[in-house]
Design a protein around this motif. Structure first.
Motif, mmCIF file in Angstrom:
data_model
loop_
_atom_site.group_PDB
_atom_site.id
_atom_site.type_symbol
_atom_site.label_atom_id
_atom_site.label_comp_id
_atom_site.label_asym_id
_atom_site.label_seq_id
_atom_site.Cartn_x
_atom_site.Cartn_y
_atom_site.Cartn_z
ATOM 1 N N ILE A 1 0.851 -1.189 0.000
ATOM 2 C CA ILE A 1 0.000 0.000 0.000
ATOM 3 C C ILE A 1 0.890 1.244 0.000
ATOM 4 C CG2 ILE A 1 -1.614 1.326 1.443
ATOM 5 C CD1 ILE A 1 -2.802 -1.317 2.338
ATOM 6 N N PRO A 2 0.574 2.270 -0.774
ATOM 7 C CA PRO A 2 1.369 3.497 -0.730
ATOM 8 C C PRO A 2 1.480 4.006 0.699
ATOM 9 C CG PRO A 2 -0.186 3.575 -2.555
ATOM 10 C CD PRO A 2 -0.529 2.356 -1.755
ATOM 11 N N PRO A 3 2.664 4.423 1.098
ATOM 12 C CA PRO A 3 2.856 4.876 2.487
ATOM 13 C C PRO A 3 1.853 5.912 2.954
ATOM 14 C CG PRO A 3 4.974 4.621 1.413
ATOM 15 C CD PRO A 3 3.932 4.407 0.347
ATOM 16 N N GLY A 4 1.436 6.799 2.052
ATOM 17 C CA GLY A 4 0.484 7.829 2.434
ATOM 18 C C GLY A 4 -0.885 7.304 2.834
ATOM 19 N N LEU A 5 -1.176 6.041 2.504
ATOM 20 C CA LEU A 5 -2.469 5.450 2.843
ATOM 21 C C LEU A 5 -2.406 4.526 4.052
ATOM 22 C CD1 LEU A 5 -3.832 4.497 -0.714
ATOM 23 C CD2 LEU A 5 -4.584 6.377 0.755
ATOM 24 N N GLY B 1 6.545 -5.084 5.463
ATOM 25 C CA GLY B 1 7.651 -4.139 5.479
ATOM 26 C C GLY B 1 8.523 -4.178 4.243
ATOM 27 N N GLU B 2 9.586 -3.368 4.269
ATOM 28 C CA GLU B 2 10.437 -3.153 3.098
ATOM 29 C C GLU B 2 11.478 -4.265 2.930
ATOM 30 O OE1 GLU B 2 11.837 0.952 2.640
ATOM 31 O OE2 GLU B 2 10.249 1.567 4.031
ATOM 32 N N THR B 3 10.990 -5.495 2.806
ATOM 33 C CA THR B 3 11.855 -6.627 2.520
ATOM 34 C C THR B 3 12.711 -6.352 1.284
ATOM 35 O OG1 THR B 3 11.868 -8.962 1.828
ATOM 36 C CG2 THR B 3 9.921 -7.670 1.273
ATOM 37 N N VAL C 1 9.214 2.609 -0.893
ATOM 38 C CA VAL C 1 10.072 3.270 0.101
ATOM 39 C C VAL C 1 9.206 4.170 0.983
ATOM 40 C CG1 VAL C 1 11.975 4.881 0.424
ATOM 41 C CG2 VAL C 1 12.071 3.174 -1.418
ATOM 42 N N GLY C 2 9.437 4.106 2.270
ATOM 43 C CA GLY C 2 8.641 4.876 3.214
ATOM 44 C C GLY C 2 7.600 4.040 3.931
ATOM 45 N N THR C 3 7.450 2.773 3.508
ATOM 46 C CA THR C 3 6.467 1.889 4.125
ATOM 47 C C THR C 3 6.790 1.640 5.596
ATOM 48 O OG1 THR C 3 5.832 0.781 2.060
ATOM 49 C CG2 THR C 3 5.534 -0.459 4.108
ATOM 50 N N ASN C 4 8.053 1.342 5.905
ATOM 51 C CA ASN C 4 8.424 1.070 7.297
ATOM 52 C C ASN C 4 8.068 2.244 8.207
ATOM 53 O OD1 ASN C 4 9.457 -1.426 6.589
ATOM 54 N ND2 ASN C 4 11.604 -0.790 6.682
ATOM 55 N N LEU C 5 8.455 3.431 7.790
ATOM 56 C CA LEU C 5 8.212 4.616 8.610
ATOM 57 C C LEU C 5 6.717 4.862 8.783
ATOM 58 C CD1 LEU C 5 9.215 7.069 10.157
ATOM 59 C CD2 LEU C 5 9.347 8.306 7.973
ATOM 60 N N ALA C 6 5.961 4.747 7.691
ATOM 61 C CA ALA C 6 4.520 4.996 7.765
ATOM 62 C C ALA C 6 3.832 3.998 8.683
ATOM 63 C CB ALA C 6 3.912 4.937 6.371
ATOM 64 N N ALA C 7 4.265 2.741 8.639
ATOM 65 C CA ALA C 7 3.663 1.713 9.489
ATOM 66 C C ALA C 7 3.942 1.993 10.957
ATOM 67 C CB ALA C 7 4.196 0.344 9.097
ATOM 68 N N ILE C 8 5.174 2.371 11.258
ATOM 69 C CA ILE C 8 5.535 2.666 12.648
ATOM 70 C C ILE C 8 4.777 3.892 13.134
ATOM 71 C CG2 ILE C 8 7.426 3.338 14.164
ATOM 72 C CD1 ILE C 8 9.281 1.725 12.211
ATOM 73 N N GLU C 9 4.710 4.919 12.313
ATOM 74 C CA GLU C 9 3.968 6.131 12.701
ATOM 75 C C GLU C 9 2.493 5.826 12.937
ATOM 76 O OE1 GLU C 9 6.570 9.676 10.555
ATOM 77 O OE2 GLU C 9 4.912 8.753 9.448
ATOM 78 N N GLY D 1 13.336 -5.524 6.395
ATOM 79 C CA GLY D 1 14.488 -5.343 5.525
ATOM 80 C C GLY D 1 15.592 -4.520 6.156
ATOM 81 N N LEU D 2 16.150 -3.596 5.387
ATOM 82 C CA LEU D 2 17.250 -2.756 5.864
ATOM 83 C C LEU D 2 16.697 -1.505 6.553
ATOM 84 C CD1 LEU D 2 19.662 -3.161 2.821
ATOM 85 C CD2 LEU D 2 19.751 -4.320 5.046
ATOM 86 N N ILE D 3 15.895 -1.739 7.557
ATOM 87 C CA ILE D 3 15.278 -0.665 8.325
ATOM 88 C C ILE D 3 16.368 0.224 8.919
ATOM 89 C CG2 ILE D 3 15.177 -2.102 10.412
ATOM 90 C CD1 ILE D 3 12.442 -0.749 11.002
ATOM 91 N N THR D 4 16.076 1.516 9.021
ATOM 92 C CA THR D 4 17.085 2.465 9.487
ATOM 93 C C THR D 4 17.098 2.560 11.013
ATOM 94 O OG1 THR D 4 15.606 4.378 9.527
ATOM 95 C CG2 THR D 4 16.670 3.836 7.411
ATOM 96 N N PRO D 5 18.208 3.013 11.591
ATOM 97 C CA PRO D 5 18.246 3.208 13.041
ATOM 98 C C PRO D 5 17.168 4.170 13.534
ATOM 99 C CG PRO D 5 20.462 3.256 12.144
ATOM 100 C CD PRO D 5 19.529 3.237 10.969
ATOM 101 N N GLU D 6 16.898 5.209 12.767
ATOM 102 C CA GLU D 6 15.871 6.176 13.174
ATOM 103 C C GLU D 6 14.492 5.512 13.239
ATOM 104 O OE1 GLU D 6 19.409 8.095 11.702
ATOM 105 O OE2 GLU D 6 18.083 6.631 10.715
ATOM 106 N N GLU D 7 14.221 4.649 12.281
ATOM 107 C CA GLU D 7 12.934 3.936 12.272
ATOM 108 C C GLU D 7 12.849 2.949 13.432
ATOM 109 O OE1 GLU D 7 12.287 4.198 7.419
ATOM 110 O OE2 GLU D 7 13.297 2.466 8.321
#
Length: 240
Positions: A74-78, A98-100, A107-115, A125-131
């Motif tokens: 799903i697009p991160p914005g949704l 997630g971003e397997t 791109v941006g799916t991990n962040l949108a899901a956490i938010e 996947g290669l999730i960032t430290p900030e995420e």
């Protein structure tokens, strides 16, 4: 053992819920969530049919069953909007795909899901430290997966989660016969990702905490339904 990420014929799984539940119970699982791939086109169908099956089967099967969805590609914005919709439509657990590194997830799916505060971010996947730090702050569980391909980044996820305090869960992402791995194989895969035995036990505890959260939501929903019925003078539903 608890598995919070499985699929049935209502998306790309091979098994109907009854067979999936039976095979999981025989493999030693005590609780399992059905989380079929969903977007706006099929989410209502999944929740209507799989919820009915999970409620019926839980009475007779030797395993506790929960109905949810895995919001997928799903697009991160949704994602925030779809998470809210899934819960309002009856999803007891919301997982996001997630971003397997083995699929072209936006791109941006991990962040949108956490938010959005989903319950589980699957194979991130290669999730960032900030995420990962945000997942820790919002109590979003990150998945260590036994599934081929998606598991390639388990070590990266486990390492960052350890450093930044994010909760981990171990799931199979089961689609077919044989995907419900044994307790020994689950442990070996987690050990291969660099987790310690104590971290594996903590991950299992995190899964139990999510199940307890699901049960709390279920009781709250039943309580509200009973209050509504009481106000109308009708007979209250059976909470069992």
């Amino acid at each position: 053992m608890i598995d919070l990420h499985t699929h049935t014929i209502f998306s790309d799984g091979d098994l109907i819920p009854a067979e999936s539940a039976q095979r999981a119970a025989v493999a030693g699982y005590k609780a399992m969530a059905f989380t079929d791939h969903a977007d706006a086109s099929n989410i209502d169908l999944i929740l209507e049919h799989v919820r009915r099956a999970s409620e019926q089967l839980s009475v007779y099967a030797d395993i506790e069953l929960y109905c949810g969805v895995e919001l997928t590609h799903i697009p991160p914005g949704l994602i925030g909007e779809m998470t809210e919709y899934a819960r309002s439509a009856g999803a007891e657990i919301v997982v996001v795909h997630g971003e397997t590194i083995v699929e072209p997830v936006p791109v941006g799916t991990n962040l949108a899901a956490i938010e959005a505060g989903v319950d589980v971010l699957a194979h991130p996947g290669l999730i960032t430290p900030e995420e990962v730090a945000l997942a820790a702050a919002k109590n979003v569980a990150l998945e260590i997966t036994t599934r081929k391909g998606h598991s390639l980044t388990n070590g990266h996820v486990a390492s960052l989660a350890r450093d930044l305090g994010a909760p981990l869960v171990i799931n199979n992402d089961a689609h077919t016969v044989g995907d419900m791995v044994s307790k020994a194989m689950r442990q070996n895969i987690a050990l291969g990702a660099g987790m310690t035995v104590s971290e594996i036990r903590k991950a299992e505890g995190n899964s139990l905490a999510i199940v307890q959260r699901i049960m709390k939501r279920r009781l709250n929903r039943l309580g509200k339904a009973s209050q509504a019925v009481a106000g109308s003078g009708q007979k209250a539903p059976d909470a069992s």
